[in-house]
Design a protein around this motif. Structure first.
Motif, PDB file in Angstrom:
ATOM      1  N   UNK A  13      53.860  61.247  45.576  1.00 33.84           N
ATOM      2  CA  UNK A  13      54.130  59.904  46.099  1.00 33.84           C
ATOM      3  C   UNK A  13      53.262  59.642  47.309  1.00 33.84           C
ATOM      4  N   UNK A  14      53.138  58.370  47.646  1.00 33.96           N
ATOM      5  CA  UNK A  14      52.438  57.973  48.868  1.00 33.96           C
ATOM      6  C   UNK A  14      53.444  57.946  50.011  1.00 33.96           C
ATOM      7  N   UNK A  15      52.941  58.265  51.189  1.00 36.61           N
ATOM      8  CA  UNK A  15      53.792  58.233  52.387  1.00 36.61           C
ATOM      9  C   UNK A  15      54.490  56.888  52.494  1.00 36.61           C
ATOM     10  N   UNK A  16      55.784  56.925  52.751  1.00 33.77           N
ATOM     11  CA  UNK A  16      56.571  55.705  52.863  1.00 33.77           C
ATOM     12  C   UNK A  16      57.308  55.328  51.587  1.00 33.77           C
ATOM     13  N   UNK A  17      56.848  55.861  50.448  1.00 34.24           N
ATOM     14  CA  UNK A  17      57.533  55.595  49.189  1.00 34.24           C
ATOM     15  C   UNK A  17      58.819  56.414  49.118  1.00 34.24           C
ATOM     16  N   UNK A  18      59.620  56.100  48.098  1.00 35.25           N
ATOM     17  CA  UNK A  18      60.837  56.878  47.823  1.00 35.25           C
ATOM     18  C   UNK A  18      60.564  57.914  46.740  1.00 35.25           C
ATOM     19  N   UNK A  19      61.344  58.984  46.768  1.00 39.18           N
ATOM     20  CA  UNK A  19      61.250  60.029  45.747  1.00 39.18           C
ATOM     21  C   UNK A  19      62.642  60.310  45.210  1.00 39.18           C
ATOM     22  N   UNK A  37      65.500  72.961  50.068  1.00 37.15           N
ATOM     23  CA  UNK A  37      64.075  72.696  50.267  1.00 37.15           C
ATOM     24  C   UNK A  37      63.405  74.011  50.598  1.00 37.15           C
ATOM     25  N   UNK A  38      62.283  74.283  49.943  1.00 33.03           N
ATOM     26  CA  UNK A  38      61.558  75.513  50.216  1.00 33.03           C
ATOM     27  C   UNK A  38      60.102  75.195  50.494  1.00 33.03           C
ATOM     28  N   UNK A  39      59.677  75.446  51.715  1.00 38.89           N
ATOM     29  CA  UNK A  39      58.280  75.273  52.068  1.00 38.89           C
ATOM     30  C   UNK A  39      57.508  76.521  51.659  1.00 38.89           C
ATOM     31  N   UNK A  40      56.205  76.378  51.524  1.00 35.97           N
ATOM     32  CA  UNK A  40      55.367  77.448  50.997  1.00 35.97           C
ATOM     33  C   UNK A  40      55.534  78.733  51.812  1.00 35.97           C
ATOM     34  N   UNK A  41      55.899  79.806  51.129  1.00 34.90           N
ATOM     35  CA  UNK A  41      56.036  81.099  51.784  1.00 34.90           C
ATOM     36  C   UNK A  41      57.297  81.275  52.601  1.00 34.90           C
ATOM     37  N   UNK A  42      58.193  80.284  52.546  1.00 33.71           N
ATOM     38  CA  UNK A  42      59.408  80.350  53.355  1.00 33.71           C
ATOM     39  C   UNK A  42      60.645  80.533  52.475  1.00 33.71           C
ATOM     40  N   UNK A  43      61.762  80.709  53.102  1.00 32.54           N
ATOM     41  CA  UNK A  43      63.013  80.848  52.367  1.00 32.54           C
ATOM     42  C   UNK A  43      63.600  79.475  52.054  1.00 32.54           C
ATOM     43  N   UNK A  44      64.423  79.364  51.017  1.00 33.89           N
ATOM     44  CA  UNK A  44      65.095  78.075  50.742  1.00 33.89           C
ATOM     45  C   UNK A  44      66.077  77.743  51.861  1.00 33.89           C
ATOM     46  N   UNK A  45      66.162  76.447  52.155  1.00 35.46           N
ATOM     47  CA  UNK A  45      67.110  75.994  53.180  1.00 35.46           C
ATOM     48  C   UNK A  45      67.883  74.799  52.657  1.00 35.46           C
ATOM     49  N   UNK A  81      57.610  61.322  54.153  1.00 39.58           N
ATOM     50  CA  UNK A  81      56.605  61.707  55.136  1.00 39.58           C
ATOM     51  C   UNK A  81      55.885  62.959  54.640  1.00 39.58           C
ATOM     52  N   UNK A  82      54.667  63.202  55.102  1.00 39.24           N
ATOM     53  CA  UNK A  82      53.933  64.392  54.634  1.00 39.24           C
ATOM     54  C   UNK A  82      54.723  65.692  54.802  1.00 39.24           C
ATOM     55  N   UNK A  83      55.544  65.759  55.844  1.00 39.73           N
ATOM     56  CA  UNK A  83      56.326  66.991  56.057  1.00 39.73           C
ATOM     57  C   UNK A  83      57.462  67.161  55.046  1.00 39.73           C
ATOM     58  N   UNK A  84      57.690  66.144  54.200  1.00 42.12           N
ATOM     59  CA  UNK A  84      58.657  66.301  53.112  1.00 42.12           C
ATOM     60  C   UNK A  84      58.052  67.084  51.949  1.00 42.12           C
ATOM     61  N   UNK A  85      56.742  67.300  51.968  1.00 43.85           N
ATOM     62  CA  UNK A  85      56.077  68.049  50.899  1.00 43.85           C
ATOM     63  C   UNK A  85      56.620  69.479  50.867  1.00 43.85           C
ATOM     64  N   UNK A  86      57.153  69.862  49.696  1.00 38.38           N
ATOM     65  CA  UNK A  86      57.797  71.170  49.549  1.00 38.38           C
ATOM     66  C   UNK A  86      58.275  71.281  48.104  1.00 38.38           C
ATOM     67  N   UNK A 105      68.267  74.956  39.531  1.00 37.89           N
ATOM     68  CA  UNK A 105      67.298  74.309  38.672  1.00 37.89           C
ATOM     69  C   UNK A 105      65.927  74.958  38.854  1.00 37.89           C
ATOM     70  N   UNK A 106      64.973  74.499  38.049  1.00 39.70           N
ATOM     71  CA  UNK A 106      63.655  75.141  38.026  1.00 39.70           C
ATOM     72  C   UNK A 106      62.764  74.727  39.194  1.00 39.70           C
ATOM     73  N   UNK A 107      63.151  73.684  39.905  1.00 33.49           N
ATOM     74  CA  UNK A 107      62.393  73.265  41.068  1.00 33.49           C
ATOM     75  C   UNK A 107      61.490  72.078  40.796  1.00 33.49           C
ATOM     76  N   UNK A 108      61.262  71.272  41.841  1.00 33.39           N
ATOM     77  CA  UNK A 108      60.341  70.132  41.801  1.00 33.39           C
ATOM     78  C   UNK A 108      59.375  70.253  42.963  1.00 33.39           C
ATOM     79  N   UNK A 109      58.088  70.259  42.641  1.00 30.77           N
ATOM     80  CA  UNK A 109      57.069  70.294  43.688  1.00 30.77           C
ATOM     81  C   UNK A 109      56.799  68.854  44.104  1.00 30.77           C
TER      82      UNK A 109
END
Lengths: 114, 114
Positions: A13-19, A37-45, A81-86, A105-109
């Motif tokens: 998505x583009x920044x500002x859009x809904x997901x 939410x799991x960021x790259x190389x981190x644990x799920x939170x 926002x870009x920081x929602x990328x995960x 579930x299998x996850x959504x990137x």
């Protein structure tokens, strides 16, 4: 056992859009539905969760809706926002005789483009 | 509080070797669990424990043993490592099995079996 299906597997998505990410489950006795939410190389939170006696829950830009009759629940992120990328995972806590098992579930990137 | 800790962070094994992945929590949580995370498959429950002295199987228990002699520790034993056990392993804990009990994840152990 519980079967959890998550869609889509990738979302751009583009920044500002809904997901929106959707999960379906199979066991009608399930009673708790968290999102992680799991960021790259981190644990799920944990980012938000909902119980079976509630139809919707909001926390700032994120919300979760639950339809127990149809056995599906969704994560909504507004003003992305870009920081929602995960990677986002839904999960279902089994009830009945399978009580205690959390099935993911299998996850959504999610990628948010500036 | 340290939260949920896991050791080691990385491990390489040869096929047939055995090893123990350590997990500890200092939050006095009753419920602890082990997951493995493989690309495209989300997190899958291996074993879980609802309290000291009590363990049960999850979705993918074969090839793994657990024990829970204390509230704090929940080690995962690989009896005879196989390449199919190459994965990232997460330990998690929570207060109990009631709905809305957030699971706290450890930082993970990345295991490679050659």
């Amino acid at each position: 056992g519980e079967n959890v299906e998550q869609h889509p597997s990738t979302l751009s998505v583009q920044e500002g859009d809904s997901a929106v990410i959707k999960c379906t489950y199979s066991d009608s006795a399930s009673n708790y539905f968290p999102w992680y939410k799991q960021e790259l190389g981190k644990r799920p939170q944990l980012i938000i969760d909902i119980r079976s006696n509630v139809g919707e829950k909001k926390d700032q830009r994120i919300a979760v809706t639950l339809n127990k009759t149809a056995k599906h629940f969704s994560l909504h992120i507004t003003e992305t926002q870009p920081e929602d990328s995960a990677v986002y995972f839904c999960a279902v806590l089994a009830g009945g005789t399978s009580y205690g098992k959390l099935t993911f579930g299998q996850g959504t990137i999610l990628t948010v483009h500036p | 509080n340290a939260g949920v800790t896991q050791t080691p962070k990385f491990q390489v094994l040869k096929t047939g070797q055995s090893m123990t992945l350590q997990c500890a929590q200092d939050m006095n949580h009753e419920y602890m669990s082990w997951y493995r995370q493989d690309p495209g498959m989300g997190l899958r429950l291996i074993h879980y424990s609802v309290g000291a002295g009590i363990t049960d199987q999850g979705e993918v228990p074969n090839g793994y043993n657990v024990s829970r002699s204390t509230t704090e520790d929940f080690p995962l034993r690989l009896l005879s490592a196989a390449p199919s056990q190459t994965s990232v392993y997460f330990c998690a804990s929570s207060w109990g099995l009631e709905a809305s009990n957030e699971q706290f994840f450890g930082p993970g152990t990345r295991l490679t079996v050659l």
